[in-house]
Design an enzyme around this catalytic site. Structure first.
Site, short mmCIF file in Angstrom:
data_model
loop_
_atom_site.label_atom_id
_atom_site.label_comp_id
_atom_site.label_asym_id
_atom_site.label_seq_id
_atom_site.Cartn_x
_atom_site.Cartn_y
_atom_site.Cartn_z
N ALA A 61 0.85 -1.20 0.00
CA ALA A 61 0.00 0.00 0.00
C ALA A 61 0.89 1.24 0.00
CB ALA A 61 -0.87 -0.01 1.25
N GLY A 100 0.67 -5.16 0.97
CA GLY A 100 -0.43 -5.25 0.01
C GLY A 100 0.04 -5.86 -1.31
N GLU A 123 3.65 -5.36 7.54
CA GLU A 123 2.72 -4.36 8.10
C GLU A 123 2.94 -4.13 9.59
OE1 GLU A 123 1.94 -6.60 5.88
OE2 GLU A 123 0.45 -5.85 4.47
C1 LIG Z 1 10.19 -1.82 -1.10
C2 LIG Z 1 11.49 -1.64 -0.34
C3 LIG Z 1 12.04 -2.98 0.09
C4 LIG Z 1 12.50 -0.95 -1.30
O1 LIG Z 1 13.68 -0.67 -0.59
P1 LIG Z 1 14.81 0.28 -1.22
O2 LIG Z 1 15.06 -0.10 -2.62
O3 LIG Z 1 15.93 0.30 -0.24
O4 LIG Z 1 14.15 1.72 -1.30
P2 LIG Z 1 13.67 2.68 -0.14
O5 LIG Z 1 14.67 3.74 0.08
O6 LIG Z 1 13.22 1.92 1.03
O7 LIG Z 1 12.36 3.30 -0.79
C5 LIG Z 1 12.45 4.16 -1.92
C6 LIG Z 1 11.40 5.23 -1.77
O8 LIG Z 1 10.12 4.62 -1.84
C7 LIG Z 1 9.34 4.97 -0.72
N1 LIG Z 1 8.47 3.83 -0.39
C8 LIG Z 1 8.85 2.56 -0.23
N2 LIG Z 1 7.79 1.78 0.03
C9 LIG Z 1 6.72 2.60 0.02
C10 LIG Z 1 5.34 2.40 0.24
N3 LIG Z 1 4.84 1.19 0.47
N4 LIG Z 1 4.54 3.48 0.17
C11 LIG Z 1 5.03 4.70 -0.09
N5 LIG Z 1 6.34 4.97 -0.29
C12 LIG Z 1 7.15 3.92 -0.24
C13 LIG Z 1 10.35 5.26 0.37
O9 LIG Z 1 9.79 6.06 1.35
C14 LIG Z 1 11.45 5.93 -0.43
O10 LIG Z 1 11.09 7.26 -0.66
P3 LIG Z 1 11.68 8.44 0.24
O11 LIG Z 1 11.11 8.27 1.62
O12 LIG Z 1 11.20 9.66 -0.42
O13 LIG Z 1 13.17 8.25 0.27
C15 LIG Z 1 11.30 -0.72 0.88
O14 LIG Z 1 11.00 0.57 0.44
C16 LIG Z 1 10.22 -1.16 1.80
O15 LIG Z 1 10.44 -2.01 2.62
N6 LIG Z 1 9.04 -0.53 1.68
C17 LIG Z 1 7.94 -0.70 2.60
C18 LIG Z 1 7.25 -1.98 2.36
C19 LIG Z 1 6.08 -2.09 3.29
O16 LIG Z 1 6.18 -1.95 4.47
N7 LIG Z 1 4.93 -2.37 2.70
C20 LIG Z 1 3.71 -2.52 3.42
C21 LIG Z 1 2.90 -1.30 3.28
S1 LIG Z 1 1.43 -1.38 4.26
C22 LIG Z 1 0.47 -2.36 3.37
O17 LIG Z 1 0.77 -2.77 2.32
C23 LIG Z 1 -0.82 -2.61 4.10
C24 LIG Z 1 -1.92 -3.03 3.28
O18 LIG Z 1 -1.90 -3.29 2.13
C25 LIG Z 1 -3.17 -3.11 3.94
C26 LIG Z 1 -4.02 -2.25 3.17
C27 LIG Z 1 -5.21 -1.96 3.88
C28 LIG Z 1 -5.36 -0.49 3.90
C29 LIG Z 1 -6.77 -0.21 4.08
C30 LIG Z 1 -6.95 0.82 5.11
C31 LIG Z 1 -8.21 0.56 5.76
C32 LIG Z 1 -8.34 1.40 6.96
C33 LIG Z 1 -9.03 0.63 8.02
C34 LIG Z 1 -10.00 1.51 8.66
C35 LIG Z 1 -11.21 0.68 8.86
C36 LIG Z 1 -12.34 1.60 9.09
C37 LIG Z 1 -13.57 0.77 9.31
O19 LIG Z 1 -13.79 -0.16 8.58
O20 LIG Z 1 -14.28 1.10 10.25
#
Ligand SMILES: CC(C)(COP(=O)(O)OP(=O)(O)OC[C@H]1O[C@@H](n2cnc3c(N)ncnc32)[C@H](O)[C@@H]1OP(=O)(O)O)[C@@H](O)C(=O)NCCC(=O)NCCSC(=O)CC(=O)CCCCCCCCCCCCC(=O)O
Ligand code: NAI
Length: 719
Positions: A61, A100, A123
């Protein structure tokens, strides 16, 4: 967005396009919904492949969206539509499939991964749980114990482990998209019922209750107050015990609590702060994007004691050639053995060959003549370090960067003793240096931007959270620690016990309270520093005047313990007692309690009841107050720098975001009010005097933390 192409005549290829990590922003989710619909309604398309551009499947996400009004199609129905499709959908996973991104892949009918890909549900490290069906699908696919492990730790697995666990169906060393297209063609027309994970029951698990009880207990212990790991266990339990639809409802309920929690905000702040500190800047205007690091192929370490050994290991593990220099023969032999052992153990853990040949040992400083960078780690003695720096300047090839691991000496003074002060920076590692994540890169007014860029890049290569900071006593981390420790001593004088103070801090989330930590690192360390500062006096004087030194309140408690030979764990006695020297389990020590009683009586102090709130306010707000001084002085470029230092090097609980983030959460006005309150009660304690920056921020309306930088600039320009 997502791009759609038809390839091999009958495969619909959907490519996620959202650099740098193809995060599932509203536009990407809309793109997926549209292109999936297009592929499914095209009669010429027999199967579908989903991939990501630029060699990365999907980083999950879009975390930046979490703090805004989320628009666009929600993930859950989008993934459900893919799983329900009547044509096979194959995920082609290169780079990362995280959060996600992996949940999307789990909604696909098949998953093909490149051998270098990494997959995970991280997450929990953002204060959340995999709430797009991940907590319900993964246990159904790989079983409850493996899913619990992945979801509660957030760890990333390699493609090989993912294959072994059953997360992916095939691993390729070649072009993943081509392999996925070929695979998609081969499965076209097959029944998809067995491939819809949500329709599977969870694999049977004997004694489910006992398993969950055991995991919950472990998770509670390691979570130190974090709520997301516990919610993750509860969500997996729902997967194991409830039908899918009810499990999804439980997943939603748990996520609703986490999503708006302060802990999720703190953890997401930490994620971005860790990346922000890489974009360092110096007061001179020099910055990360205009300063080119020098290449470092060969490095040297001078002094192979506690720190030098760990630094040598950290350098060798990044693949550098290292010349390790130690003057004492016995120390050299011991260091060689210790370094080889650490390299072997580290390599075993990572399944690689140890870099033993990468280290050359010498007793002669001349051996470092052709290195690109030197890290000095000899005794903390300015005369000795100056001599070593002068020798290095004479021996090293022109342009060699000279770094010092000093923890308290003046980096500028050392630099000024060399012919090329621009080549000198501090590289302040933390013990054990090959394990601890934090590195403070200390620049002086004469350090060149290139020297800072080189040290920062080397830190990153070593896997350190590297933070560039200005030069001052204690740099950032230790400078802020001083008032924190002093307040803890004062609290003992006023009636608290080490147990009470430590319990309050550990309940807050520190792995160890201040006194257990002091026993671990050795009481003699601070004693030596206080002696050097002329603060230590023979312990016979009594009364208030004996506790005012150099014009401010001083507690000699630590000195008195040292005079008794109580240096902490190493001597088996400190603020606690231990079974024997070197033992780790801290036990209540009746001696210490009668000593405290006698000390209070001698100094006319009347013990009063002190509660956890006072402990937290006095220790933490004193530390935070110093953080504001540091920001005001320009020693740290922003609050993120301080917070990363505290979370990665000082055990500040990550789910509380770091001291400056915590101050922001508590409210700056409240922090100011409590500091003023304590300052009135203890006027002889200067570190309780609120920093003028804190006052000015409150006066300007307490801007949120992401606006402090701007506010500080504005406030400074008004001075
Ligand atoms: C992917 C990586 C392993 C890459 O690493 P690397 O190459 O070293 O690069 P980085 O320097 O880390 O990153 C480069 C750059 O990208 C930015 N970035 C990285 N990932 C993300 C991201 N996911 N989103 C945004 N930006 C991102 C990073 O910040 C860098 O930019 P800069 O800061 O400007 O330098 C590594 O980046 C990594 O590990 N990333 C994170 C991976 C991660 O943690 N992913 C999980 C994300 S959370 C997720 O996916 C959750 C879900 O999908 C659930 C979705 C549900 C959401 C729904 C909400 C519902 C709300 C509930 C309320 C209910 C109300 C009710 O019902 O009542
Ligand atoms: N120990 C710690 O937790 C931390 C220490 N530091 C700093 O790191 C530096 C080293 O500390 P430690 O490793 O704890 O010290 P140490 O006492 O364990 O080791 C110092 C080593 O330097 C060697 N040495 C002395 N003069 C030398 C010379 N001229 N050439 C080569 N080797 C020489 C000594 O023989 C000894 O082996 C100090 O500046 C200290 O302040 C920084 C962070 C943490």
């Amino acid at each position: 967005m997502a791009e759609y192409n038809r390839v091999s005549e009958c495969v619909g290829l959907i490519t996620l396009r959202n650099p740098p990590v193809n995060a599932l922003s509203a536009a990407v989710r809309q793109g997926i919904v549209d292109t999936v619909q297009r592929a499914l309604s095209d009669p010429n398309v027999k199967s579908v492949v989903i991939c990501g551009q630029n060699g990365i499947f999907c980083g999950g996400a879009d975390i930046k969206e979490f703090r805004s009004n989320m628009t666009g199609p929600p993930l859950i129905p989008m993934i459900h539509a893919i799983e329900s499709a009547n044509k096979p959908v194959v995920a082609a996973i290169e780079g990362s499939a995280l959060g996600g991104g992996l949940e999307l892949a789990l909604g696909c009918h098949y998953r093909i991964a490149h051998s270098k890909a990494r997959l995970g549900l991280p997450e929990v490290s953002l204060g959340l749980l995999p709430a797009a069906g991940g907590s319900q699908r993964l246990p159904r696919l790989i079983g409850v114990p493996a899913a619990l492990n992945l979801i509660t730790t957030g760890r990333h697995v390699t493609a090989a482990e993912a294959l072994q666990l059953g997360i992916v169906d095939q691993v390729t060393d070649h072009n993943t998209v081509a392999a996925a297209v070929k695979f998609a063609l081969s499965v076209a027309g097959r029944s998809l019922d067995p491939r819809r994970i949500s329709t599977h029951p969870c694999p049977q698990q004997p004694d489910l209750d006992a398993l969950f009880e055991e995991v919950m207990q472990k998770v509670r212990q390691s979570a130190r107050g974090a709520i997301a790991p516990i919610a993750c266990v509860q969500a997996v339990r729902a997967a194991a015990t409830l039908p899918y639809a009810q499990g999804m409802e439980r997943e939603r309920e748990l996520m609703a609590t986490l999503f708006t929690s302060g802990q999720a905000r703190a953890l997401q702040y930490c994620f971005f702060a860790e990346r922000a500190v890489g974009r360092w800047r110096m007061p001179s205007g020099a910055r990360w994007d205009t300063s080119k690091p020098r290449p470092v192929h060969k490095a040297a370490v001078i002094g192979l004691g506690t720190m030098g050994r760990g630094i040598t290991v950290a350098l060798a593990q990044t693949g550098l050639s290292v010349i390790a220099v130690e003057t004492q023969e016995k120390q050299l032999m011991e260091a060689k053995q210790a370094i080889s052992g650490m390299l072997e153990r580290g390599a075993k853990g990572r399944g690689v060959a140890p870099a033993l040949d990468g280290v050359i040992y010498s007793q002669n400083i001349q051996a470092v003549a052709d290195v690109d960078l030197v890290i000095e780690a000899v005794f903390e003695d300015i005369a000795l370090k100056t001599k070593v720096f002068q020798q290095l300047s004479a021996v090293c090839k022109p342009g060699t960067l000279l770094c010092t691991n000093t923890s308290a000496l003046d980096v500028d003074q050392l630099a000024s003793e060399t012919p090329n002060p621009e080549l000198v920076v501090g590289m302040h590692f933390f013990a054990p240096a090959h394990v601890m994540k934090l590195l403070e890169v200390v620049y002086g007014p004469r350090s060149s931007p290139q020297a800072v860029a080189t040290a920062m890049q080397l830190g990153k290569k070593m896997g350190k959270a590297s933070v560039a900071v200005g030069n001052c006593r204690g740099f950032v981390g230790n400078r802020m620690l001083k008032p924190y420790i002093e307040e803890a001593f004062f609290l003992l004088e006023e009636g608290a016990t080490p147990e009470l103070v430590d319990q309050a801090l550990e309940e807050f989330g520190f792995p160890m309270g201040v006194f257990r930590m002091s026993d671990l690192s050795g009481l003699d360390v601070g004693w030596r520093v206080r002696k050097g500062d002329g603060l230590v006096e023979p312990g016979t004087a009594s009364g208030r005047s004996a506790r005012i030194r150099q014009g401010r309140r001083y507690s000699p408690l630590g000195d008195l313990l040292c005079e008794e030979g109580r240096f902490g764990q190493k001597t088996g006695r400190g603020w606690y007692q231990y079974d024997k020297p070197g033992s780790r389990v801290a036990r209540f020590d009746p001696w210490l309690h009668s000593f405290l009683g006698a000390y209070r009586a001698q100094h006319g102090l009347v013990a009063r009841r002190i509660d956890h709130q006072e402990v937290l306010e006095r220790c933490l707000y004193a530390l935070i107050n110093e953080g504001f001084h540091i920001l005001d002085d320009g020693i740290a470029a922003g609050p993120e720098d301080i917070d990363v230092i505290y979370v990665s090097g000082y055990g500040w609980p990550r789910h509380r975001g770091g001291p400056m983030f915590y101050a922001n959460m508590v409210g700056l006005a409240k922090v100011l009010e409590r500091l003023e309150h304590y300052q009135q009660l203890h006027p002889e304690v200067p570190h309780l005097q609120p920093s003028s920056l804190l006052r000015r921020l409150v006066a300007s309306g307490s801007p949120p933390i992401h606006k402090w930088g701007e506010a500080i600039k504005k406030l400074h320009s008004q001075l």
